[in-house]
Design an enzyme around this catalytic site. Structure first.
Site, PDB file in Angstrom:
ATOM      1  N   ARG A  11       0.851  -1.207   0.000  1.00  0.00           N
ATOM      2  CA  ARG A  11       0.000   0.000   0.000  1.00  0.00           C
ATOM      3  C   ARG A  11       0.876   1.243   0.000  1.00  0.00           C
ATOM      4  NH1 ARG A  11      -3.223   0.770   4.799  1.00  0.00           N
ATOM      5  NH2 ARG A  11      -1.794  -0.533   5.994  1.00  0.00           N
ATOM      6  N   GLY A  12       0.266   2.352  -0.318  1.00  0.00           N
ATOM      7  CA  GLY A  12       0.882   3.660  -0.116  1.00  0.00           C
ATOM      8  C   GLY A  12       2.230   3.821  -0.794  1.00  0.00           C
ATOM      9  N   ASN A  81      10.639   0.467   4.257  1.00  0.00           N
ATOM     10  CA  ASN A  81       9.539   1.429   4.092  1.00  0.00           C
ATOM     11  C   ASN A  81       8.457   1.260   5.151  1.00  0.00           C
ATOM     12  OD1 ASN A  81       7.536   3.165   2.425  1.00  0.00           O
ATOM     13  ND2 ASN A  81       6.504   1.197   2.697  1.00  0.00           N
ATOM     14  N   ASP A  87      -0.406   8.197  16.889  1.00  0.00           N
ATOM     15  CA  ASP A  87      -0.323   9.606  17.260  1.00  0.00           C
ATOM     16  C   ASP A  87      -1.165   9.893  18.499  1.00  0.00           C
ATOM     17  OD1 ASP A  87       1.110   9.726  14.933  1.00  0.00           O
ATOM     18  OD2 ASP A  87      -0.169  11.194  13.936  1.00  0.00           O
ATOM     19  N   GLN A 140       7.414  16.368  15.687  1.00  0.00           N
ATOM     20  CA  GLN A 140       6.002  16.688  15.440  1.00  0.00           C
ATOM     21  C   GLN A 140       5.191  16.458  16.706  1.00  0.00           C
ATOM     22  OE1 GLN A 140       4.088  18.027  12.923  1.00  0.00           O
ATOM     23  NE2 GLN A 140       2.562  17.857  14.560  1.00  0.00           N
ATOM     24  N   GLN A 143       3.611  13.093  18.117  1.00  0.00           N
ATOM     25  CA  GLN A 143       4.391  11.987  17.537  1.00  0.00           C
ATOM     26  C   GLN A 143       5.756  11.821  18.219  1.00  0.00           C
ATOM     27  OE1 GLN A 143       4.481  12.676  13.156  1.00  0.00           O
ATOM     28  NE2 GLN A 143       3.216  10.836  13.098  1.00  0.00           N
ATOM     29  N   TYR A 146       6.958   8.395  17.107  1.00  0.00           N
ATOM     30  CA  TYR A 146       7.277   8.306  15.668  1.00  0.00           C
ATOM     31  C   TYR A 146       8.491   9.174  15.328  1.00  0.00           C
ATOM     32  CZ  TYR A 146       6.045   8.463  10.610  1.00  0.00           C
ATOM     33  OH  TYR A 146       6.030   8.375   9.238  1.00  0.00           O
ATOM     34  N   LYS A 150      11.929   7.767  13.746  1.00  0.00           N
ATOM     35  CA  LYS A 150      12.344   8.236  12.421  1.00  0.00           C
ATOM     36  C   LYS A 150      13.685   8.957  12.483  1.00  0.00           C
ATOM     37  CE  LYS A 150       9.010   6.634   9.865  1.00  0.00           C
ATOM     38  NZ  LYS A 150       9.311   5.631   8.830  1.00  0.00           N
ATOM     39  N   GLY A 177       7.874  14.342   3.126  1.00  0.00           N
ATOM     40  CA  GLY A 177       6.961  15.186   3.888  1.00  0.00           C
ATOM     41  C   GLY A 177       5.606  14.500   3.931  1.00  0.00           C
ATOM     42  N   TYR A 178       4.549  15.283   3.914  1.00  0.00           N
ATOM     43  CA  TYR A 178       3.195  14.718   3.989  1.00  0.00           C
ATOM     44  C   TYR A 178       2.759  14.273   2.596  1.00  0.00           C
ATOM     45  CZ  TYR A 178       2.727  15.954   8.872  1.00  0.00           C
ATOM     46  OH  TYR A 178       2.886  16.011  10.232  1.00  0.00           O
TER      47      TYR A 178
HETATM   48  N1  CAA Z   1       0.251  20.568  12.512  1.00  0.00           N
HETATM   49  C1  CAA Z   1      -0.345  21.688  12.988  1.00  0.00           C
HETATM   50  N2  CAA Z   1      -1.146  21.689  14.078  1.00  0.00           N
HETATM   51  C2  CAA Z   1      -1.376  20.521  14.673  1.00  0.00           C
HETATM   52  C3  CAA Z   1      -0.791  19.299  14.229  1.00  0.00           C
HETATM   53  C4  CAA Z   1       0.026  19.367  13.083  1.00  0.00           C
HETATM   54  N3  CAA Z   1       0.605  18.263  12.563  1.00  0.00           N
HETATM   55  N4  CAA Z   1      -1.199  18.306  15.049  1.00  0.00           N
HETATM   56  C5  CAA Z   1      -1.999  18.868  15.952  1.00  0.00           C
HETATM   57  N5  CAA Z   1      -2.123  20.190  15.741  1.00  0.00           N
HETATM   58  C6  CAA Z   1      -2.935  21.152  16.505  1.00  0.00           C
HETATM   59  C7  CAA Z   1      -4.445  20.951  16.301  1.00  0.00           C
HETATM   60  O1  CAA Z   1      -4.892  21.566  15.103  1.00  0.00           O
HETATM   61  C8  CAA Z   1      -4.996  21.614  17.536  1.00  0.00           C
HETATM   62  O2  CAA Z   1      -4.952  23.015  17.377  1.00  0.00           O
HETATM   63  P1  CAA Z   1      -6.110  23.958  17.995  1.00  0.00           P
HETATM   64  O3  CAA Z   1      -6.090  23.677  19.463  1.00  0.00           O
HETATM   65  O4  CAA Z   1      -5.686  25.326  17.581  1.00  0.00           O
HETATM   66  O5  CAA Z   1      -7.367  23.499  17.335  1.00  0.00           O
HETATM   67  C9  CAA Z   1      -3.952  21.218  18.595  1.00  0.00           C
HETATM   68  O6  CAA Z   1      -2.762  20.880  17.875  1.00  0.00           O
HETATM   69  C10 CAA Z   1      -4.365  19.991  19.406  1.00  0.00           C
HETATM   70  O7  CAA Z   1      -4.778  19.001  18.490  1.00  0.00           O
HETATM   71  P2  CAA Z   1      -6.143  18.179  18.674  1.00  0.00           P
HETATM   72  O8  CAA Z   1      -7.297  19.092  19.073  1.00  0.00           O
HETATM   73  O9  CAA Z   1      -6.318  17.332  17.459  1.00  0.00           O
HETATM   74  O10 CAA Z   1      -5.761  17.304  19.980  1.00  0.00           O
HETATM   75  P3  CAA Z   1      -6.072  15.802  20.257  1.00  0.00           P
HETATM   76  O11 CAA Z   1      -5.498  15.487  21.598  1.00  0.00           O
HETATM   77  O12 CAA Z   1      -7.506  15.497  19.950  1.00  0.00           O
HETATM   78  O13 CAA Z   1      -5.226  15.001  19.123  1.00  0.00           O
HETATM   79  C11 CAA Z   1      -3.265  14.475  17.887  1.00  0.00           C
HETATM   80  C12 CAA Z   1      -3.841  15.206  19.088  1.00  0.00           C
HETATM   81  C13 CAA Z   1      -3.508  12.969  18.034  1.00  0.00           C
HETATM   82  C14 CAA Z   1      -1.779  14.767  17.853  1.00  0.00           C
HETATM   83  C15 CAA Z   1      -3.979  14.947  16.589  1.00  0.00           C
HETATM   84  O14 CAA Z   1      -3.978  16.377  16.553  1.00  0.00           O
HETATM   85  C16 CAA Z   1      -3.238  14.482  15.371  1.00  0.00           C
HETATM   86  O15 CAA Z   1      -3.437  13.355  14.929  1.00  0.00           O
HETATM   87  N6  CAA Z   1      -2.406  15.347  14.788  1.00  0.00           N
HETATM   88  C17 CAA Z   1      -1.621  15.048  13.613  1.00  0.00           C
HETATM   89  C18 CAA Z   1      -0.196  14.745  14.009  1.00  0.00           C
HETATM   90  C19 CAA Z   1       0.579  14.501  12.748  1.00  0.00           C
HETATM   91  O16 CAA Z   1       0.964  15.451  12.067  1.00  0.00           O
HETATM   92  N7  CAA Z   1       0.791  13.239  12.404  1.00  0.00           N
HETATM   93  C20 CAA Z   1       1.438  12.896  11.177  1.00  0.00           C
HETATM   94  C21 CAA Z   1       0.719  11.714  10.603  1.00  0.00           C
HETATM   95  S1  CAA Z   1       1.268  11.368   8.946  1.00  0.00           S
HETATM   96  C22 CAA Z   1       2.772  10.715   9.157  1.00  0.00           C
HETATM   97  O17 CAA Z   1       3.235  10.432  10.220  1.00  0.00           O
HETATM   98  C23 CAA Z   1       3.551  10.476   7.903  1.00  0.00           C
HETATM   99  C24 CAA Z   1       4.759  11.295   7.909  1.00  0.00           C
HETATM  100  O18 CAA Z   1       5.854  10.772   8.100  1.00  0.00           O
HETATM  101  C25 CAA Z   1       4.691  12.756   7.627  1.00  0.00           C
END
Ligand code: CAA
Length: 239
Positions: A11-12, A81, A87, A140, A143, A146, A150, A177-178
């Site tokens: 996948r992906g 990979n 998260d 991040q 994370q 993670y 990484k 990146g994303y």
């Molecule tokens: N960039 C910018 N802002 C972010 C963020 C990000 N990546 N992650 C969280 N925030 C912000 C939210 O928007 C929120 O802001 P406000 O309070 O202003 O609304 C604040 O942080 C708190 O977030 P949540 O309200 O969502 O808090 P939660 O406790 O419900 O969840 C979390 C926290 C699980 C971290 C959830 O925010 C989340 O899943 N965030 C994404 C984290 C992320 O970027 N993961 C990458 C996944 S993809 C990947 O990993 C592949 C790769 O290699 C790039």
């Protein structure tokens, strides 16, 4: 014809890498952890063989690599990979959330590379390409697990590059990146919109854009590139 193995390859980003390698004339196999439906679809679509085992388990890696090698021959190119996310903000992160991510994303890299490296040394050729992440470079929120794993992959890459160099083995990391994959689509939409706003190119990346980077690092032409971290993130972060 060289042989490549891609972990998390059904996948992906992994699937895009596997297909690109096959199209470029490599013999390719992929590994996957457990999503049978995705694996069946991938095999149907691509004709590439897929082998199921957990890269978090050293013994399973030993058996898995042995099966792939008995079918396709010694592995010349390993693409580390496979990766998972759990998260969650650190104050709510459980030891299990930590361990699961480190076990797959970092220990999996050890387990897999260890199974192919000695053979590459003997054969005086190898390509180890690990898919790290922008979040291993910049960190991040949500994370800690993670990002730590990484970042660990990048340190591993720099160390092993020095050991492999005399044997024609290059060891490199790519930091996507994303990218528009299931993993990124699992991020809450409001958060995803915020992330896209931070990418100067103005969009998520495509898995094929990472695959093309792998093709270069895998090639004979890239023999002088080792220990490097190739950043492919639409300008979101510069190291
Ligand atoms: N960039 C910018 N802002 C972010 C963020 C990000 N990546 N992650 C969280 N925030 C912000 C939210 O928007 C929120 O802001 P406000 O309070 O202003 O609304 C604040 O942080 C708190 O977030 P949540 O309200 O969502 O808090 P939660 O406790 O419900 O969840 C979390 C926290 C699980 C971290 C959830 O925010 C989340 O899943 N965030 C994404 C984290 C992320 O970027 N993961 C990458 C996944 S993809 C990947 O990993 C592949 C790769 O290699 C790039």
């Amino acid at each position: 014809m060289r042989t490549a193995l891609v972990t998390g390859g059904t996948r992906g980003i992994g699937a895009a890498i596997a297909v690109a390698l096959k199209d470029a004339g490599y013999r390719v196999a992929v590994n996957y952890a457990g999503n049978e439906e995705a694996a069946a679809r991938f095999i149907d679509d691509t004709g590439i063989a897929a082998y199921r085992w957990s890269i978090a388990d050293y013994d399973q890696c030993a058996e898995g690599v042995a099966s792939v090698e008995s079918a396709l021959g010694p592995i010349d190119i390993l693409v580390n990979n496979a990766g998972i996310t759990r998260d969650v903000m650190f104050h709510k992160m459980t030891p299990e959330d930590w361990r699961a991510v480190v076990d797959v994303n970092l220990n999996g890299v050890f387990n897999m590379t260890h199974r192919v490296f000695a053979n590459m040394r003997e054969r005086k050729f190898g390509r180890i390409i690990s898919i790290s992440s922008i979040n291993g470079q910049k960190g991040q929120m949500g994370q800690a697990n993670y990002s730590a794993a990484k970042a660990g992959e990048i340190g591993f890459t720099k160390a092993l590059a020095q050991e492999g160099a005399r044997f024609g083995i290059t060891v490199n990391a790519i930091c996507p990146g994303y990218i528009a994959t299931d993993m990124v689509m699992a991020v809450p939409e409001a958060v995803r919109e915020k992330i896209i706003a931070q990418i100067p190119v103005g969009r998520l990346g495509e898995a094929s854009e990472i695959a093309r980077s792998v093709l270069f690092l895998a090639s004979d032409d890239a023999g002088f590139v080792t220990g490097s971290t190739l950043t492919v993130n639409g300008g979101q972060y510069f190291v």
